[in-house]
Every structure is written in structure tokens, then in C-alpha cells.
Design a protein around this motif. Structure first.
Motif, mmCIF file in Angstrom:
data_model
loop_
_atom_site.group_PDB
_atom_site.id
_atom_site.type_symbol
_atom_site.label_atom_id
_atom_site.label_comp_id
_atom_site.label_asym_id
_atom_site.label_seq_id
_atom_site.Cartn_x
_atom_site.Cartn_y
_atom_site.Cartn_z
ATOM 1 N N GLU A 164 9.779 -29.103 -9.119
ATOM 2 C CA GLU A 164 9.605 -28.618 -10.611
ATOM 3 C C GLU A 164 10.428 -27.464 -10.874
ATOM 4 N N LYS A 165 10.857 -26.560 -9.726
ATOM 5 C CA LYS A 165 11.679 -25.585 -9.994
ATOM 6 C C LYS A 165 13.181 -26.115 -10.591
ATOM 7 N N LEU A 166 13.502 -27.215 -9.916
ATOM 8 C CA LEU A 166 14.803 -27.614 -10.174
ATOM 9 C C LEU A 166 14.868 -28.403 -11.437
ATOM 10 N N LYS A 167 13.698 -28.938 -12.038
ATOM 11 C CA LYS A 167 13.513 -29.538 -13.408
ATOM 12 C C LYS A 167 13.718 -28.207 -14.284
ATOM 13 N N SER A 168 13.270 -27.019 -13.782
ATOM 14 C CA SER A 168 13.292 -26.022 -14.819
ATOM 15 C C SER A 168 14.684 -25.305 -15.030
ATOM 16 N N ILE A 169 15.277 -25.643 -14.197
ATOM 17 C CA ILE A 169 16.838 -25.190 -14.350
ATOM 18 C C ILE A 169 17.804 -26.083 -14.629
ATOM 19 N N THR A 170 17.469 -27.413 -14.820
ATOM 20 C CA THR A 170 18.367 -28.278 -15.341
ATOM 21 C C THR A 170 18.043 -29.286 -16.367
ATOM 22 N N TYR A 171 16.961 -28.894 -17.180
ATOM 23 C CA TYR A 171 16.478 -29.953 -17.867
ATOM 24 C C TYR A 171 17.200 -29.714 -19.411
ATOM 25 N N LYS A 172 18.028 -28.553 -19.677
ATOM 26 C CA LYS A 172 18.836 -28.644 -20.781
ATOM 27 C C LYS A 172 20.153 -29.476 -21.009
ATOM 28 N N ASP A 173 20.462 -29.754 -19.666
ATOM 29 C CA ASP A 173 21.844 -30.358 -19.547
ATOM 30 C C ASP A 173 21.576 -31.806 -18.787
ATOM 31 N N TRP A 174 20.312 -31.991 -18.123
ATOM 32 C CA TRP A 174 20.518 -33.145 -17.331
ATOM 33 C C TRP A 174 18.926 -33.817 -17.456
ATOM 34 N N ASN A 175 18.797 -35.163 -17.192
ATOM 35 C CA ASN A 175 17.539 -35.910 -17.084
ATOM 36 C C ASN A 175 17.414 -36.148 -15.385
ATOM 37 N N MET A 176 16.162 -35.979 -14.902
ATOM 38 C CA MET A 176 16.114 -36.351 -13.454
ATOM 39 C C MET A 176 15.718 -37.780 -13.384
ATOM 40 N N GLU A 177 16.925 -38.486 -12.880
ATOM 41 C CA GLU A 177 16.733 -39.863 -12.821
ATOM 42 C C GLU A 177 15.524 -40.349 -11.861
ATOM 43 N N CYS A 178 15.838 -39.569 -10.549
ATOM 44 C CA CYS A 178 14.965 -39.575 -9.401
ATOM 45 C C CYS A 178 15.234 -38.601 -8.396
ATOM 46 N N TYR A 179 14.502 -38.707 -7.480
ATOM 47 C CA TYR A 179 14.564 -37.744 -6.059
ATOM 48 C C TYR A 179 14.101 -38.721 -5.073
#
Length: 224
Positions: A164-179
Motif C-alpha cells: 500500500e505504501k508503494l501504491k501511494s508513492i507511484t499512483y500518479k505515474d504508474w499502474n500496478m500491474e501485479c506483484y
């Protein structure tokens, strides 16, 4: 810290491959990391892929470009891949044009950095990645470390994160495909002779609902 990291990897570069990845522990990790890269990247089309913090070139089969802060690591990767575009450089100031790369990979980099530096690099990676391009990278799992009680005594492996922390710092530029996870089992505690027999079930657990409790997390982000 950057200079410490540079000196550390310069010092171990000559024996890095043999000491880290020729043993059963290293082969175990290498198997899992390659499994993820093979799933998302086409090894027949790597002309505009970058390996960020390429080290000795372990993953340069997936990229025609490599960059690393360690000159000694670069010497080794160049000797392995003389026809590839491999340079010394800083991940915080990438010497490439905007939206130059199709895909970027980076393994065993963010684990050594703080969150502020990580965010700077994520911004740079976004700048040089084309729309719809992938960024694949790993970082230790904070949830796993909370359970195990592990705390790094230095910069080496000192960073960790929750999804969730990673999502919060990447959401503007990136979509999380998976992890997915890397090394669900504490393989350093498993007898060397039988480690290889745990890979299949480890891979299954690293893709399951328990995956965030793996030792490391590998993220696949897609540029917006």
C-alpha cells in the motif's frame, strides 16, 4: 551513503557472481527472479530495455542498456556483453532522453536506499520510460520483517516497504500491474542439499494470498 555503496560493490565485484549466485542459495533466488522476468519480458526484443543497477550483468539478457554506479561491476558486465550499451551512472540522474525506454528492470537496488531516494529514482525512471512501458523491480517486504523481527544494521538491505505504501508513492505515474514474492521460505535455514526441492512450492506461495509475507517483493508497474 552513495559513496559507501560504490566502494562496497567495487570491492566485491571480482567475486560477486561466484560468491552470490553459484551456490544453492543464489541459484534459488536467481531462479525466482528469472521466472518473473521471463513472464513479462520478451528476450527476443530487448533493444530499448534498460537494466538499472545492472551490476555484473546478471539480467542483461533482458536489456541492451545497462547502468551502474560501480566502475568495477561495469568492467565485468562489459566483458560479458561487449556489444551492449553499458555505462557508469547515477540512478537519480539518468543520462537518457525522456520516454526513451520500452521497459526498465532493477534488482537489488532499492533495498539499499531510503524512501526519499527511492522516490527520486522512481521519478527518473518514469521520465525515461515510454507510455505503457514496464518497470520491474524488487524490495524487501516490511510485513515479513515485522514478523521476523529483522532489522538491518546498516544501509545494506536497510530499506523495505509494504504494498500500500508503494501504491501511494507511484499512483500518479504508474499502474500496478501485479506483484509477487521472492523466497517465501527462509531458505538460509533449509539444508543446502534439499533447497532446490522447495522452489516449486515456494513459487506457488509467492503468488498466493500470502505473497506479501515473502522475503522480497517484486513489483511490475506499467507507465500511465
Amino acid at each position: 551513503m552513495k559513496e559507501e555503496i560504490n566502494q562496497y560493490y567495487d570491492k566485491i565485484a571480482e567475486n560477486y557472481d561466484s560468491s552470490r549466485f553459484s551456490n544453492s542459495y543464489g541459484k534459488y533466488i536467481n531462479n525466482q527472479e528469472n521466472r518473473i522476468l521471463k513472464k513479462y519480458l520478451n528476450q527476443e526484443n530487448v533493444k530499448l530495455n534498460l537494466d538499472l543497477a545492472c551490476g555484473t550483468g546478471r539480467f542483461l539478457n533482458y536489456a541492451d542498456y545497462g547502468i551502474d554506479i560501480s566502475s568495477e561491476m561495469i568492467k565485468i558486465s562489459k566483458s560479458k556483453f561487449p556489444s551492449k550499451n553499458i555505462i557508469i551512472g547515477d540512478a537519480e540522474q539518468l543520462p537518457y532522453k525522456n520516454e526513451y525506454f520500452e521497459n526498465i528492470i532493477s534488482f537489488h537496488l532499492f533495498m539499499h536506499l531510503d524512501i526519499t531516494t527511492m522516490e527520486k529514482i522512481l521519478s527518473e525512471v518514469s521520465r525515461v520510460t515510454k507510455k505503457e512501458g514496464l518497470f520491474i523491480f524488487d524490495i524487501p517486504s516490511l510485513k515479513r520483517r515485522k514478523i521476523s523481527g529483522y532489522q538491518s544494521e546498516s544501509w545494506h538491505g536497510g530499506n523495505q516497504i509494504e504494498v500500500e505504501k508503494l501504491k501511494s508513492i507511484t499512483y500518479k505515474d504508474w499502474n500496478m500491474e501485479c506483484y509477487c514474492g521472492i523466497a517465501f521460505f527462509p531458505i538460509h535455514r533449509i539444508p543446502k542439499k534439499i533447497r532446490k526441492f522447495f522452489i516449486l512450492i515456494d513459487n506457488i506461495l509467492c503468488e498466493s494470498f500470502l505473497k506479501e509475507y515473502s522475503s522480497h517483493l517484486t513489483f511490475v508497474l506499467r507507465k500511465k
